[in-house]
Design a protein around this motif. Structure first.
Motif, mmCIF file in Angstrom:
data_model
loop_
_atom_site.group_PDB
_atom_site.id
_atom_site.type_symbol
_atom_site.label_atom_id
_atom_site.label_comp_id
_atom_site.label_asym_id
_atom_site.label_seq_id
_atom_site.Cartn_x
_atom_site.Cartn_y
_atom_site.Cartn_z
ATOM 1 N N GLY A 26 -18.027 44.147 -92.144
ATOM 2 C CA GLY A 26 -17.900 44.550 -90.751
ATOM 3 C C GLY A 26 -17.671 43.413 -89.787
ATOM 4 N N ARG A 27 -17.906 42.182 -90.203
ATOM 5 C CA ARG A 27 -17.676 41.037 -89.326
ATOM 6 C C ARG A 27 -16.184 40.719 -89.273
ATOM 7 N NH1 ARG A 27 -20.912 36.321 -91.656
ATOM 8 N NH2 ARG A 27 -20.160 35.294 -89.769
ATOM 9 N N GLY A 28 -15.710 40.418 -88.073
ATOM 10 C CA GLY A 28 -14.287 40.137 -87.923
ATOM 11 C C GLY A 28 -13.451 41.397 -87.888
ATOM 12 N N VAL A 29 -14.077 42.545 -87.506
ATOM 13 C CA VAL A 29 -13.367 43.824 -87.423
ATOM 14 C C VAL A 29 -13.660 44.442 -86.053
ATOM 15 C CG1 VAL A 29 -13.007 46.087 -88.473
ATOM 16 C CG2 VAL A 29 -13.687 44.149 -89.913
ATOM 17 N N TRP A 30 -12.605 44.860 -85.345
ATOM 18 C CA TRP A 30 -12.748 45.445 -84.017
ATOM 19 C C TRP A 30 -11.831 46.649 -83.871
ATOM 20 C CZ3 TRP A 30 -11.322 40.380 -85.012
ATOM 21 C CH2 TRP A 30 -12.287 39.385 -84.779
ATOM 22 N N ARG A 31 -11.950 47.328 -82.744
ATOM 23 C CA ARG A 31 -10.985 48.368 -82.408
ATOM 24 C C ARG A 31 -10.320 47.993 -81.085
ATOM 25 N NH1 ARG A 31 -15.744 51.311 -80.510
ATOM 26 N NH2 ARG A 31 -15.434 51.985 -78.339
ATOM 27 N N ASP A 32 -9.049 48.288 -80.992
ATOM 28 C CA ASP A 32 -8.287 48.048 -79.768
ATOM 29 C C ASP A 32 -7.513 49.333 -79.481
ATOM 30 O OD1 ASP A 32 -6.989 47.038 -77.600
ATOM 31 O OD2 ASP A 32 -5.654 45.699 -78.710
ATOM 32 N N GLY A 33 -8.113 50.222 -78.689
ATOM 33 C CA GLY A 33 -7.503 51.528 -78.472
ATOM 34 C C GLY A 33 -7.511 52.313 -79.775
ATOM 35 N N PRO A 173 -10.129 58.050 -85.691
ATOM 36 C CA PRO A 173 -10.858 57.724 -84.462
ATOM 37 C C PRO A 173 -12.370 57.693 -84.685
ATOM 38 C CG PRO A 173 -9.114 59.285 -83.990
ATOM 39 C CD PRO A 173 -9.196 59.173 -85.484
ATOM 40 N N LEU A 174 -12.861 58.496 -85.628
ATOM 41 C CA LEU A 174 -14.286 58.484 -85.937
ATOM 42 C C LEU A 174 -14.699 57.116 -86.480
ATOM 43 C CD1 LEU A 174 -14.656 61.977 -87.659
ATOM 44 C CD2 LEU A 174 -15.486 61.322 -85.394
ATOM 45 N N TYR A 175 -13.854 56.548 -87.309
ATOM 46 C CA TYR A 175 -14.113 55.226 -87.882
ATOM 47 C C TYR A 175 -14.030 54.167 -86.780
ATOM 48 C CZ TYR A 175 -13.836 51.486 -91.420
ATOM 49 O OH TYR A 175 -14.067 50.371 -92.207
ATOM 50 N N LEU A 176 -12.989 54.270 -85.967
ATOM 51 C CA LEU A 176 -12.795 53.294 -84.898
ATOM 52 C C LEU A 176 -13.955 53.306 -83.910
ATOM 53 C CD1 LEU A 176 -8.995 53.844 -84.138
ATOM 54 C CD2 LEU A 176 -10.015 51.863 -85.277
ATOM 55 N N ALA A 177 -14.508 54.492 -83.660
ATOM 56 C CA ALA A 177 -15.583 54.611 -82.673
ATOM 57 C C ALA A 177 -16.834 53.839 -83.071
ATOM 58 C CB ALA A 177 -15.932 56.079 -82.458
ATOM 59 N N THR A 178 -16.973 53.520 -84.359
ATOM 60 C CA THR A 178 -18.156 52.790 -84.814
ATOM 61 C C THR A 178 -17.962 51.278 -84.743
ATOM 62 O OG1 THR A 178 -17.443 52.719 -87.147
ATOM 63 C CG2 THR A 178 -18.645 54.683 -86.415
ATOM 64 N N LEU A 179 -16.757 50.841 -84.424
ATOM 65 C CA LEU A 179 -16.460 49.406 -84.386
ATOM 66 C C LEU A 179 -16.617 48.857 -82.972
ATOM 67 C CD1 LEU A 179 -13.209 49.398 -86.560
ATOM 68 C CD2 LEU A 179 -15.558 48.942 -87.318
ATOM 69 N N PRO A 180 -16.935 47.582 -82.836
ATOM 70 C CA PRO A 180 -17.007 46.983 -81.501
ATOM 71 C C PRO A 180 -15.613 46.888 -80.885
ATOM 72 C CG PRO A 180 -17.220 45.296 -83.191
ATOM 73 C CD PRO A 180 -17.273 46.612 -83.907
ATOM 74 N N LYS A 181 -15.573 46.978 -79.565
ATOM 75 C CA LYS A 181 -14.298 46.874 -78.872
ATOM 76 C C LYS A 181 -13.776 45.440 -78.906
ATOM 77 C CE LYS A 181 -15.295 50.504 -75.476
ATOM 78 N NZ LYS A 181 -15.400 50.780 -74.017
ATOM 79 N N LEU A 182 -12.482 45.321 -79.006
ATOM 80 C CA LEU A 182 -11.852 44.018 -78.846
ATOM 81 C C LEU A 182 -11.961 43.660 -77.366
ATOM 82 C CD1 LEU A 182 -10.187 41.925 -80.538
ATOM 83 C CD2 LEU A 182 -8.145 43.007 -79.593
ATOM 84 N N PRO A 183 -12.628 42.571 -77.010
ATOM 85 C CA PRO A 183 -12.922 42.268 -75.606
ATOM 86 C C PRO A 183 -11.730 42.294 -74.663
ATOM 87 C CG PRO A 183 -14.152 40.807 -77.035
ATOM 88 C CD PRO A 183 -13.220 41.585 -77.923
ATOM 89 N N THR A 184 -10.563 41.875 -75.135
ATOM 90 C CA THR A 184 -9.415 41.802 -74.239
ATOM 91 C C THR A 184 -8.562 43.045 -74.287
ATOM 92 O OG1 THR A 184 -8.130 40.718 -75.981
ATOM 93 C CG2 THR A 184 -9.295 39.304 -74.411
#
Length: 204
Positions: A26-33, A173-184
């Motif tokens: 899970g480290r180094g993994v984010w969601r961007d939209g 989207p269910l998977y993405l919703a559990t990931l931290p947002k990409l800050p930018t």
């Protein structure tokens, strides 16, 4: 915030040529939209990327991407292939799937193979009986249909790949919703993301 680089590898530093261990999951993994962004060396969380259920299998794939600008070279297929091979970026990923979506993928692959083989058989049928010439057209359409169908079997597709990171589409989207947002990056409201996931969880 000024010196924070959201695309940097996790704290321990994951070199692109080495996969993370389960401890680094899970480290180094984010969601961007609607897109998943990951360091090439990152290990995706052990949930199915299609429905977010616990994963029982990891599909190993080498994804390739090049700038869409190269498609203008398709006027000369040979030149396109050579240039695309030179400038492509690749990422080796291990895609987590649940047993249900693994089985659906396997069935889809088997179906495409059966349709393609049946199409080849029909194309050769006129060799035994000249009255069967029309079957060549039917066989050709079946082969083309199988090839097109194979394009939709891909579990994830690369939106972009660079030297250190990969941007992946077709993730639930269910998977993405559990990931931290990409800050930018701009993102949707998490509740909206989860609601959309309910409608897409049965996709391959």
């Amino acid at each position: 915030m000024d010196d924070f680089n959201p695309y940097a590898a996790p704290e321990a530093g994951l070199a692109p040529q080495h996969f993370a261990t389960e401890e680094d999951e899970g480290r180094g993994v984010w969601r961007d939209g609607k897109t998943l962004v990951m360091a090439k060396a990152a290990r995706l969380p052990s949930r199915c990327v299609r429905c977010n259920e616990p994963a029982t299998f990891r599909l190993k794939r080498t994804l390739s991407w090049h700038t869409p600008l190269l498609y203008v070279l398709l006027i000369s297929p040979l030149i396109y292939v050579i240039v695309a091979l030179i400038f492509r970026q690749t990422a080796k990923v291990q895609i987590p799937l649940c047993e249900r979506h693994r089985a659906k993928r396997s069935k889809a692959i088997a179906t495409c193979w059966l349709v393609a083989l049946a199409g080849f058989a029909l194309c050769f049928a006129p060799a035994f009986n000249s009255d069967l010439m029309p079957l060549i057209g039917v066989g050709t359409l079946m082969i083309l249909g199988a090839l097109v169908g194979a394009l939709f079997i891909a579990v994830v597709t690369p939106r972009k790949i660079d030297k250190t990171h990969a941007w992946l589409d077709k993730v639930s989207p269910l998977y993405l919703a559990t990931l931290p947002k990409l800050p930018t990056g701009e993102d949707e409201d998490e509740d909206d993301v989860i609601k959309k996931g309910d409608r897409r969880s049965d996709e391959i």
